[in-house]
Design a protein around this motif. Sequence first.
Motif, PDB file in Angstrom:
ATOM      1  N   LEU A  59      20.643 -28.733 -27.374  1.00 50.44           N
ATOM      2  CA  LEU A  59      19.507 -27.943 -27.849  1.00 50.44           C
ATOM      3  C   LEU A  59      18.194 -28.477 -27.273  1.00 50.44           C
ATOM      4  O   LEU A  59      17.281 -27.707 -26.960  1.00 50.44           O
ATOM      5  CB  LEU A  59      19.466 -27.950 -29.378  1.00 50.44           C
ATOM      6  CG  LEU A  59      20.569 -27.140 -30.081  1.00 50.44           C
ATOM      7  CD1 LEU A  59      20.594 -27.464 -31.573  1.00 50.44           C
ATOM      8  CD2 LEU A  59      20.367 -25.646 -29.860  1.00 50.44           C
ATOM      9  N   SER A  60      18.106 -29.791 -27.134  1.00 51.49           N
ATOM     10  CA  SER A  60      16.905 -30.409 -26.561  1.00 51.49           C
ATOM     11  C   SER A  60      16.733 -29.998 -25.107  1.00 51.49           C
ATOM     12  O   SER A  60      15.621 -29.692 -24.651  1.00 51.49           O
ATOM     13  CB  SER A  60      16.994 -31.932 -26.667  1.00 51.49           C
ATOM     14  OG  SER A  60      17.139 -32.342 -28.017  1.00 51.49           O
ATOM     15  N   TRP A  61      17.827 -29.976 -24.358  1.00 47.91           N
ATOM     16  CA  TRP A  61      17.753 -29.572 -22.951  1.00 47.91           C
ATOM     17  C   TRP A  61      17.467 -28.083 -22.823  1.00 47.91           C
ATOM     18  O   TRP A  61      16.792 -27.650 -21.889  1.00 47.91           O
ATOM     19  CB  TRP A  61      19.023 -29.979 -22.210  1.00 47.91           C
ATOM     20  CG  TRP A  61      18.949 -31.413 -21.775  1.00 47.91           C
ATOM     21  CD1 TRP A  61      19.466 -32.500 -22.412  1.00 47.91           C
ATOM     22  CD2 TRP A  61      18.254 -31.916 -20.633  1.00 47.91           C
ATOM     23  NE1 TRP A  61      19.145 -33.641 -21.735  1.00 47.91           N
ATOM     24  CE2 TRP A  61      18.405 -33.324 -20.634  1.00 47.91           C
ATOM     25  CE3 TRP A  61      17.532 -31.322 -19.609  1.00 47.91           C
ATOM     26  CZ2 TRP A  61      17.845 -34.138 -19.655  1.00 47.91           C
ATOM     27  CZ3 TRP A  61      16.975 -32.128 -18.622  1.00 47.91           C
ATOM     28  CH2 TRP A  61      17.138 -33.515 -18.650  1.00 47.91           C
ATOM     29  N   SER A  67      22.932 -45.923 -27.647  1.00 42.00           N
ATOM     30  CA  SER A  67      22.918 -44.469 -27.606  1.00 42.00           C
ATOM     31  C   SER A  67      22.467 -43.864 -28.928  1.00 42.00           C
ATOM     32  O   SER A  67      22.776 -44.374 -30.003  1.00 42.00           O
ATOM     33  CB  SER A  67      24.323 -43.953 -27.263  1.00 42.00           C
ATOM     34  OG  SER A  67      24.381 -42.553 -27.364  1.00 42.00           O
ATOM     35  N   THR A  68      21.743 -42.739 -28.846  1.00 40.51           N
ATOM     36  CA  THR A  68      21.364 -42.002 -30.060  1.00 40.51           C
ATOM     37  C   THR A  68      22.291 -40.812 -30.282  1.00 40.51           C
ATOM     38  O   THR A  68      22.156 -40.097 -31.264  1.00 40.51           O
ATOM     39  CB  THR A  68      19.919 -41.464 -29.943  1.00 40.51           C
ATOM     40  OG1 THR A  68      19.822 -40.640 -28.780  1.00 40.51           O
ATOM     41  CG2 THR A  68      18.923 -42.602 -29.856  1.00 40.51           C
ATOM     42  N   ILE A  69      23.236 -40.589 -29.372  1.00 37.70           N
ATOM     43  CA  ILE A  69      24.146 -39.447 -29.509  1.00 37.70           C
ATOM     44  C   ILE A  69      25.310 -39.774 -30.427  1.00 37.70           C
ATOM     45  O   ILE A  69      25.694 -38.989 -31.276  1.00 37.70           O
ATOM     46  CB  ILE A  69      24.665 -38.995 -28.130  1.00 37.70           C
ATOM     47  CG1 ILE A  69      23.512 -38.390 -27.329  1.00 37.70           C
ATOM     48  CG2 ILE A  69      25.790 -37.982 -28.272  1.00 37.70           C
ATOM     49  CD1 ILE A  69      23.898 -37.895 -25.962  1.00 37.70           C
ATOM     50  N   THR A  70      25.903 -40.955 -30.268  1.00 35.44           N
ATOM     51  CA  THR A  70      27.022 -41.348 -31.111  1.00 35.44           C
ATOM     52  C   THR A  70      26.499 -41.771 -32.473  1.00 35.44           C
ATOM     53  O   THR A  70      25.837 -42.786 -32.618  1.00 35.44           O
ATOM     54  CB  THR A  70      27.812 -42.511 -30.480  1.00 35.44           C
ATOM     55  OG1 THR A  70      28.233 -42.116 -29.177  1.00 35.44           O
ATOM     56  CG2 THR A  70      29.021 -42.858 -31.325  1.00 35.44           C
ATOM     57  N   THR A  71      26.805 -40.988 -33.496  1.00 31.26           N
ATOM     58  CA  THR A  71      26.252 -41.226 -34.822  1.00 31.26           C
ATOM     59  C   THR A  71      27.252 -41.814 -35.811  1.00 31.26           C
ATOM     60  O   THR A  71      26.867 -42.284 -36.876  1.00 31.26           O
ATOM     61  CB  THR A  71      25.715 -39.915 -35.417  1.00 31.26           C
ATOM     62  OG1 THR A  71      26.757 -38.931 -35.425  1.00 31.26           O
ATOM     63  CG2 THR A  71      24.562 -39.396 -34.570  1.00 31.26           C
ATOM     64  N   GLN A  72      28.535 -41.769 -35.491  1.00 25.95           N
ATOM     65  CA  GLN A  72      29.512 -42.335 -36.405  1.00 25.95           C
ATOM     66  C   GLN A  72      30.748 -42.799 -35.644  1.00 25.95           C
ATOM     67  O   GLN A  72      31.041 -42.315 -34.557  1.00 25.95           O
ATOM     68  CB  GLN A  72      29.924 -41.295 -37.462  1.00 25.95           C
ATOM     69  CG  GLN A  72      30.533 -40.021 -36.873  1.00 25.95           C
ATOM     70  CD  GLN A  72      30.852 -38.997 -37.937  1.00 25.95           C
ATOM     71  OE1 GLN A  72      30.399 -39.092 -39.081  1.00 25.95           O
ATOM     72  NE2 GLN A  72      31.634 -37.994 -37.578  1.00 25.95           N
ATOM     73  N   GLY A 109      25.453 -35.235 -32.328  1.00 26.05           N
ATOM     74  CA  GLY A 109      24.531 -35.767 -31.333  1.00 26.05           C
ATOM     75  C   GLY A 109      24.570 -34.987 -30.034  1.00 26.05           C
ATOM     76  O   GLY A 109      23.535 -34.735 -29.410  1.00 26.05           O
ATOM     77  N   GLU A 110      25.770 -34.581 -29.613  1.00 21.85           N
ATOM     78  CA  GLU A 110      25.899 -33.801 -28.381  1.00 21.85           C
ATOM     79  C   GLU A 110      25.292 -32.408 -28.546  1.00 21.85           C
ATOM     80  O   GLU A 110      24.707 -31.858 -27.612  1.00 21.85           O
ATOM     81  CB  GLU A 110      27.371 -33.709 -27.984  1.00 21.85           C
ATOM     82  CG  GLU A 110      27.930 -35.026 -27.471  1.00 21.85           C
ATOM     83  CD  GLU A 110      29.434 -35.004 -27.285  1.00 21.85           C
ATOM     84  OE1 GLU A 110      29.926 -35.629 -26.325  1.00 21.85           O
ATOM     85  OE2 GLU A 110      30.124 -34.363 -28.104  1.00 21.85           O
ATOM     86  N   ALA A 133      30.905 -27.317 -24.013  1.00 19.77           N
ATOM     87  CA  ALA A 133      31.059 -28.679 -23.480  1.00 19.77           C
ATOM     88  C   ALA A 133      29.692 -29.345 -23.534  1.00 19.77           C
ATOM     89  O   ALA A 133      28.676 -28.665 -23.710  1.00 19.77           O
ATOM     90  CB  ALA A 133      31.579 -28.630 -22.042  1.00 19.77           C
ATOM     91  N   PRO A 134      29.626 -30.674 -23.409  1.00 20.70           N
ATOM     92  CA  PRO A 134      28.323 -31.335 -23.351  1.00 20.70           C
ATOM     93  C   PRO A 134      27.469 -30.760 -22.232  1.00 20.70           C
ATOM     94  O   PRO A 134      27.984 -30.300 -21.213  1.00 20.70           O
ATOM     95  CB  PRO A 134      28.688 -32.808 -23.083  1.00 20.70           C
ATOM     96  CG  PRO A 134      30.061 -32.957 -23.630  1.00 20.70           C
ATOM     97  CD  PRO A 134      30.737 -31.649 -23.363  1.00 20.70           C
TER      98      PRO A 134
END
Length: 244
Positions: free
Chosen positions: A76-78, A210-215, A70-71, A176-177
């Motif tokens: 990549l989106s930014w 959050s959509t970043i934390t996936t598991q 997710g991070e 890093a994020p």
Amino acid sequence: MSTKEIPIYIINLDRSPDRLCYMSEQLSKTEVPFERIVAVDGSQLEVEALQYYQRQSKRSWSHYTTLSAGEIGCALSWHSAWQIISEHRSKACIVLEDDIKIQGNFKSTINTLFKNLDENIVIDLSGKKGVIEKARKNIDGITLIRYQTPPLGNLGAIYGKLAAQVFLNKMQNFKAPVDTLQQMLWQHNVQTWSLEIGCLSHQDCDVGGSTITTQKKKILPKVKKELGRPLWRAWIIIKNLLSN
């Protein structure tokens, strides 16, 4: 420049149409148009590509843990957002995440700030506080603060065209994020100013979290991460102090 002429972008995943509706409803009430940036879904990246990106953070002294899928997708989106800004005809653009609450002063604030654009800076619109105030300035009644270390988080900001170009040149990595990289002023030297009174806030509880934390993480790695977090944040603050 009228509000309708201000370039505003929202980063949004294809699997989150509810978030896009949430943002659209808020902005339509203020008669502020926007365009959508299709976010990169880290969970859908090819295994080889994901591992390649993750190796950068695993071998880095810039962060305390390996980046999640997710991070990676967020970064990549930014990168896509900065590319758009750097090529835009306007001197600056606004980029928003899709899980924020628009405050009543949003329209008047961006109208005022866009009358005094600086292509070289970033203006954080959240009103979050950074660490150690360095300077203040007033733009037609709106107070901006520059901190030694900017606030963490990419809720929404005005990105100057030249500032976006610097980010593209110096921060297209995954050590890093992406919001942590933006705090590392010694890496890019882009001034980040923050609103004293923000015009948006974080609101992910209204859109499903959050959509970043996936598991879920195992207990031991989670404990190590929580112990390491304050140490790495302190390191960023010290590094910024030493570099100025």
